[in-house]
Design an enzyme around this catalytic site. Structure first.
Site, short mmCIF file in Angstrom:
data_model
loop_
_atom_site.label_atom_id
_atom_site.label_comp_id
_atom_site.label_asym_id
_atom_site.label_seq_id
_atom_site.Cartn_x
_atom_site.Cartn_y
_atom_site.Cartn_z
N HIS A 1 21.94 16.66 41.75
CA HIS A 1 21.09 16.07 42.78
C HIS A 1 19.96 17.03 43.08
O HIS A 1 20.17 18.25 43.07
CB HIS A 1 21.90 15.78 44.05
N ASP B 1 26.74 8.29 43.22
CA ASP B 1 26.88 7.21 42.25
C ASP B 1 28.06 7.39 41.31
O ASP B 1 28.38 6.50 40.53
CB ASP B 1 25.59 7.06 41.43
N1 CMC Z 1 23.90 16.52 33.15
C1 CMC Z 1 23.58 17.64 32.43
N2 CMC Z 1 22.65 18.54 32.82
C2 CMC Z 1 21.99 18.31 33.95
C3 CMC Z 1 22.26 17.17 34.76
C4 CMC Z 1 23.25 16.27 34.32
N3 CMC Z 1 23.55 15.17 35.05
N4 CMC Z 1 21.44 17.18 35.84
C5 CMC Z 1 20.70 18.28 35.73
N5 CMC Z 1 21.02 18.98 34.60
C6 CMC Z 1 20.48 20.28 34.17
C7 CMC Z 1 19.08 20.15 33.63
O1 CMC Z 1 19.08 19.94 32.24
C8 CMC Z 1 18.48 21.46 34.04
O2 CMC Z 1 18.98 22.45 33.15
P1 CMC Z 1 18.06 23.74 32.78
O3 CMC Z 1 17.88 24.49 34.06
O4 CMC Z 1 18.86 24.49 31.76
O5 CMC Z 1 16.77 23.20 32.22
C9 CMC Z 1 19.10 21.76 35.40
O6 CMC Z 1 20.37 21.08 35.38
C10 CMC Z 1 18.27 21.26 36.57
O7 CMC Z 1 18.00 19.87 36.36
P2 CMC Z 1 16.67 19.14 36.83
O8 CMC Z 1 16.50 17.91 36.00
O9 CMC Z 1 15.54 20.13 36.87
O10 CMC Z 1 17.06 18.77 38.34
P3 CMC Z 1 16.33 17.72 39.24
O11 CMC Z 1 16.56 18.15 40.65
O12 CMC Z 1 14.92 17.51 38.81
O13 CMC Z 1 17.13 16.36 38.92
C11 CMC Z 1 18.68 14.58 38.98
C12 CMC Z 1 18.09 15.79 39.75
C13 CMC Z 1 19.60 13.81 39.94
C14 CMC Z 1 17.54 13.63 38.54
C15 CMC Z 1 19.47 15.10 37.75
O14 CMC Z 1 20.53 15.93 38.18
C16 CMC Z 1 20.01 13.96 36.88
O15 CMC Z 1 19.30 13.48 35.99
N6 CMC Z 1 21.29 13.51 37.13
C17 CMC Z 1 21.85 12.38 36.42
C18 CMC Z 1 21.34 11.08 37.04
C19 CMC Z 1 21.96 10.77 38.37
O16 CMC Z 1 23.18 10.87 38.56
N7 CMC Z 1 21.12 10.35 39.35
C20 CMC Z 1 21.58 9.93 40.66
C21 CMC Z 1 21.10 10.82 41.77
S1 CMC Z 1 21.99 10.52 43.30
C22 CMC Z 1 21.53 8.93 43.76
C23 CMC Z 1 20.10 8.86 44.19
O17 CMC Z 1 19.69 9.64 45.05
O18 CMC Z 1 19.41 7.97 43.68
#
Ligand code: CMC
Length: 431
Positions: A309, A366
């Protein structure tokens, strides 16, 4: 709001500097007000994804991502989940305080008596292919409400705006259920006023003309809880979209349709559908290890859906509440879902794995919601629609707050331009 603190930002090349005021909300980190930075230094700031940037002032929802705290109008989500209902939470979000009995009865009466959708909206549904995704239908039909209520909407009139918010809260479940029934070829059910919000929605979804619908009590209870947990989440992508569109003075139905579009993506509300698809693909608990390894491999393009998140870096308090309800629903309905075994194994494996621990990736709201929806026989393609129904409460609360803000400005970010510098046009025969 303002404090005696200031922050100094200087540009070492030009020597120009700006002394910037530091603001402080009721809770949360201090915020540097950079409004005058360009005037003082000729520089913009760069923050893609708004990682460190507050886009507005808001008194609706507060999150402390490090401590796993979520407050709606100051009330902890755990207390609302235990003692309140989605409709009461909607009143709270819209009005700022919990209602007394009379305020709640009046609100409930008003919402109940706005649940019918205009008959002409049904012909919009008929224009869709039978296999259209319900989020596409919801987005289109909610947007088209702008064509039905525009004459009764003076955007400068607070009562007109409030009524638009009530209409959205009341009609989105009716439209959502109609989209589902259209997709399976069932006749649309009209809302039954003798039922409360969530049961009414379940009846519109599942009641057939030929026999009465008997719902297990846990169904409405679980859905009401999920709606409370999904009702608002401060400046998330879809709410920020509603605010950005709203900042132009656009019609509220168009603003909420834009919010629905933003919610649909798998990084946001579409994650609940994606979680279930992922669990089905993993298939059995013994395949979990492989899935975890794949999620760690950046070249795979695969992420564990329902994990991570932007704001919660400790735990998502909504996930803790949902996890408990998930077990309760499966127990009470006597459902043994092997996907829950996969989910639990996946959660356990990821929470022990260094990759996930170091990046503070925990199950989010989720991760478990899809299993509950599945147990309630809500089809996978409707999962994000469920989220949209609940989040409508937050969207309209933010839209109302924004429209009433005397300092409101059109949202207009800046950019770092990386294209070609100015160049001369070349006639086609010379290219
Ligand atoms: N699985 C594997 N690696 C992950 C995941 C994941 N679900 N989420 C983040 N990472 C890694 C990412 O690759 C990155 O690694 P590195 O630092 O080595 O490059 C690091 O963790 C940080 O990730 P980010 O994408 O920069 O983080 P963000 O804050 O931009 O993204 C997120 C947050 C929710 C979009 C992301 O965690 C994600 O894609 N999760 C899966 C989708 C999901 O479950 N979304 C629902 C969110 S909760 C409901 C809502 O609010 O809508």
């Amino acid at each position: 709001m303002s404090t005696n603190r200031t922050a100094n930002l200087s540009d070492s090349t030009s020597g120009k500097s700006s002394e910037l005021p530091v603001l402080q909300g009721t809770l949360g980190a201090p915020v540097i007000d950079i409004g005058r930075l360009y005037k003082d230094t000729g520089c913009f700031t760069f923050d893609p994804g708004f990682v460190s940037t507050a886009s507005c002032r808001s008194a609706i929802t507060y999150i402390d991502g490090d401590e796993g705290v979520l407050l709606y109008r100051g009330y902890p989500i755990e207390q609302l989940a235990k003692h309140s209902s989605f409709l009461e939470v909607s009143y709270l979000l819209l009005n700022g305080d919990l209602p007394n009995q009379k305020q709640f009865d009046d609100f409930s009466h008003e919402v109940t008596h706005h649940t019918m959708m205009h008959e002409a909206l049904k012909s919009f549904l008929n224009g869709f292919r039978h296999d259209a995704h319900p989020m596409a239908m919801l987005c289109g039909v909610v947007g088209s409400m702008a064509a039905f209520y525009h004459e009764q909407l003076d955007m400068d009139d607070a009562e007109h705006r409030r009524l638009a918010a009530i209409r959205l809260l009341a009609k989105v479940p009716t439209i959502a259920a109609a989209c589902y029934r259209y997709s399976i070829g069932w006749p649309i059910r009209y809302p039954r006023n003798n039922l409360e919000y969530v049961s009414r929605f379940l009846h519109m979804m599942f009641e057939v003309p030929s026999e009465p619908l008997e719902l297990p009590p846990v169904a409405a209870k679980a859905l009401d809880l999920l709606f409370i947990l999904h009702a608002d989440h401060e400046q998330n992508a879809s709410t920020s979209t509603v605010r950005l569109v709203g900042s132009t003075g656009a019609n509220p139905y168009a603003c909420v349709a834009a919010g629905i579009a933003a919610l649909w993506g798998p990084a946001h509300g579409g994650a609940n559908e994606a979680v279930l698809k992922m669990l089905e693909e993993i298939g059995t608990a013994d395949q979990v290890g492989k899935a975890v390894e794949k999620a760690k491999d950046k070249t795979s393009g695969f992420r564990l859906m329902g994990f991570g998140h932007r704001v919660y870096k400790n735990f998502d308090p909504r996930a803790t509440i949902i996890r408990e309800m998930c077990h309760k629903v499966l127990d009470e309905l006597g459902v043994h879902d092997p996907l829950l075994d996969v989910a639990m194994k996946l959660e356990e494996a990821a929470l022990k794995d260094d990759y996930f621990v170091q990046r503070k990736l925990y199950p989010n709201v989720d991760f478990y919601s899809g299993i509950i929806y599945k147990a309630l026989k809500i089809p996978t393609e409707m999962f994000t629609v469920m989220f949209a129904i609940a989040r409508t409460a937050g969207w309209v609360a933010h839209w109302l707050e924004q429209q009433a803000d005397p300092d409101g400005k059109i949202g207009r970010p800046r950019q770092i331009y990386t294209g070609a510098a100015s160049r001369e046009f070349v006639q086609m025969d010379k290219r």
